[in-house]
Design a protein around this motif. Structure first.
Motif: not given
Length: 69
Positions: A1-18, A47-55
């Motif tokens: 299973m994909i770790d969606l929460e982990g992906k969400l945190v990573r994308f938010e971190e990358l966005a902040g760094e950029c 998009d990941v937040k939406t996927a988490i909510m849908n799951a």
């Protein structure tokens, strides 16, 4: 299973760094580039937040609580 929460945190971190790099950039083209890349990471996070909510809704609606395969 994909770790969606982990992906969400990573994308938010990358966005902040950029966004931070964009603020610090002295070159206009680099600033725009990092703002654009940060925006893409924000979009991915949304998009990941939406996927988490849908799951979560799928699990709530499924009597045995498992995700569909």
């Amino acid at each position: 299973m994909i770790d969606l929460e982990g992906k969400l945190v990573r994308f938010e971190e990358l966005a902040g760094e950029c966004e931070l790099i964009a603020k610090l950039a002295t070159d206009h083209k680099k600033r725009e580039l990092f703002l654009r890349v940060g925006g893409h990471y924000r979009d991915l996070a949304a998009d990941v937040k939406t996927a988490i909510m849908n799951a979560s809704l799928d699990r709530t609606n499924d009597p045995d609580g498992s995700l569909p395969s």
